[in-house]
Scaffold this motif. Structure first.
Motif, PDB file in Angstrom:
ATOM      1  N   LEU A 142       0.966  -1.153   0.153  1.00 26.88           N
ATOM      2  CA  LEU A 142       0.115  -0.080  -0.046  1.00 26.88           C
ATOM      3  C   LEU A 142       0.901   1.352  -0.002  1.00 26.88           C
ATOM      4  CD1 LEU A 142      -2.850  -1.204   2.440  1.00 26.88           C
ATOM      5  CD2 LEU A 142      -3.049  -0.538  -0.015  1.00 26.88           C
ATOM      6  N   TRP A 173       1.993   1.543  -3.641  1.00 22.49           N
ATOM      7  CA  TRP A 173       0.649   1.732  -4.429  1.00 22.49           C
ATOM      8  C   TRP A 173      -0.428   2.450  -3.932  1.00 22.49           C
ATOM      9  CZ3 TRP A 173       2.739  -3.631  -5.257  1.00 22.49           C
ATOM     10  CH2 TRP A 173       3.484  -3.530  -6.269  1.00 22.49           C
ATOM     11  N   GLU A 217      -8.720  -4.114  -2.174  1.00 21.25           N
ATOM     12  CA  GLU A 217      -8.028  -4.382  -3.391  1.00 21.25           C
ATOM     13  C   GLU A 217      -6.936  -4.906  -3.372  1.00 21.25           C
ATOM     14  OE1 GLU A 217     -10.244  -0.929  -5.922  1.00 21.25           O
ATOM     15  OE2 GLU A 217      -8.322  -0.419  -4.926  1.00 21.25           O
ATOM     16  N   MET A 218      -5.894  -4.402  -2.509  1.00 24.25           N
ATOM     17  CA  MET A 218      -4.622  -4.894  -2.259  1.00 24.25           C
ATOM     18  C   MET A 218      -4.663  -6.418  -1.997  1.00 24.25           C
ATOM     19  SD  MET A 218      -1.487  -4.476  -3.002  1.00 24.25           S
ATOM     20  CE  MET A 218      -1.333  -2.789  -3.253  1.00 24.25           C
ATOM     21  N   ASP A 237      -2.741   4.390  -4.228  1.00 31.93           N
ATOM     22  CA  ASP A 237      -4.073   4.495  -4.781  1.00 31.93           C
ATOM     23  C   ASP A 237      -4.850   3.202  -4.787  1.00 31.93           C
ATOM     24  OD1 ASP A 237      -3.495   7.230  -5.578  1.00 31.93           O
ATOM     25  OD2 ASP A 237      -2.713   6.577  -7.451  1.00 31.93           O
ATOM     26  N   THR A 238      -4.394   2.175  -4.288  1.00 31.85           N
ATOM     27  CA  THR A 238      -5.113   0.936  -3.906  1.00 31.85           C
ATOM     28  C   THR A 238      -5.746   0.863  -2.818  1.00 31.85           C
ATOM     29  OG1 THR A 238      -3.438  -0.029  -5.638  1.00 31.85           O
ATOM     30  CG2 THR A 238      -4.851  -1.498  -4.535  1.00 31.85           C
ATOM     31  N   THR A 239      -6.976   0.306  -2.588  1.00 30.92           N
ATOM     32  CA  THR A 239      -7.600   0.322  -1.346  1.00 30.92           C
ATOM     33  C   THR A 239      -7.348  -0.944  -0.483  1.00 30.92           C
ATOM     34  OG1 THR A 239      -9.513  -1.185  -2.076  1.00 30.92           O
ATOM     35  CG2 THR A 239      -9.768   1.090  -2.140  1.00 30.92           C
TER      36      THR A 239
END
Length: 146
Positions: free
Chosen positions: A19, A22, A29-30, A24-26
């Motif tokens: 996280l 990246w 989602e991750m 911008d990933t929840t």
């Protein structure tokens, strides 16, 4: 410093670092992406812990059979992501991860290790060049909804 394949007890640390890489990933989602990597026979992830057992980095690898710029064969080992905590950068952690990636690639029968960075990621570009990657292509991709 110790590099090992990701195991279930590493999941929380892996997810937190992913996280950070990246943002911008929840979390949900991750978790889904990391579970897919963890369960895939064509992907592998490694975690780096310092001498006190604190997670300080990770990398995700895959075997790609699709087009990979500059690759002379398929499948080719691909560095999907690499992260070293800011406090641990410039201490050889990234280089150690790349050596591990090269070993994994050879074990998979690949003679090359590929990777990519976004055009504006100058730190990532410098890292890749510093550990021996050669630039083979620059692209800007487009899409138009119709």
């Amino acid at each position: 410093m110790r590099i090992t394949k990701i195991n279930e007890p590493d999941f929380k640390d892996w997810q937190q670092m992913a996280l950070a890489l990246w943002p911008d990933t929840t979390e949900a989602e991750m978790a889904e992406v990391l579970n897919e990597i963890y369960q895939s026979p064509k992907q592998e992830a490694f975690i780096v812990r310092d001498n006190q057992g604190v997670a300080i980095g990770f990398m995700n690898l895959s075997l790609r059979v699709d087009y990979v710029p500059g690759a002379s064969q398929t499948p080719v080992a691909f560095l999907e992501g690499i992260y070293v905590a800011p406090v641990s950068q410039q201490q050889g952690v990234g280089r150690a991860l790349i050596r591990q990636a090269e070993e994994w690639a050879r074990e998979q029968g690949s003679k090359e290790l590929a990777s990519d960075v976004l055009l504006d990621n100058t730190l990532g570009e410098a890292f890749h060049k510093g550990v021996g990657f050669e630039e083979v292509e620059r692209t800007i991709s487009f899409i138009k909804p119709i």
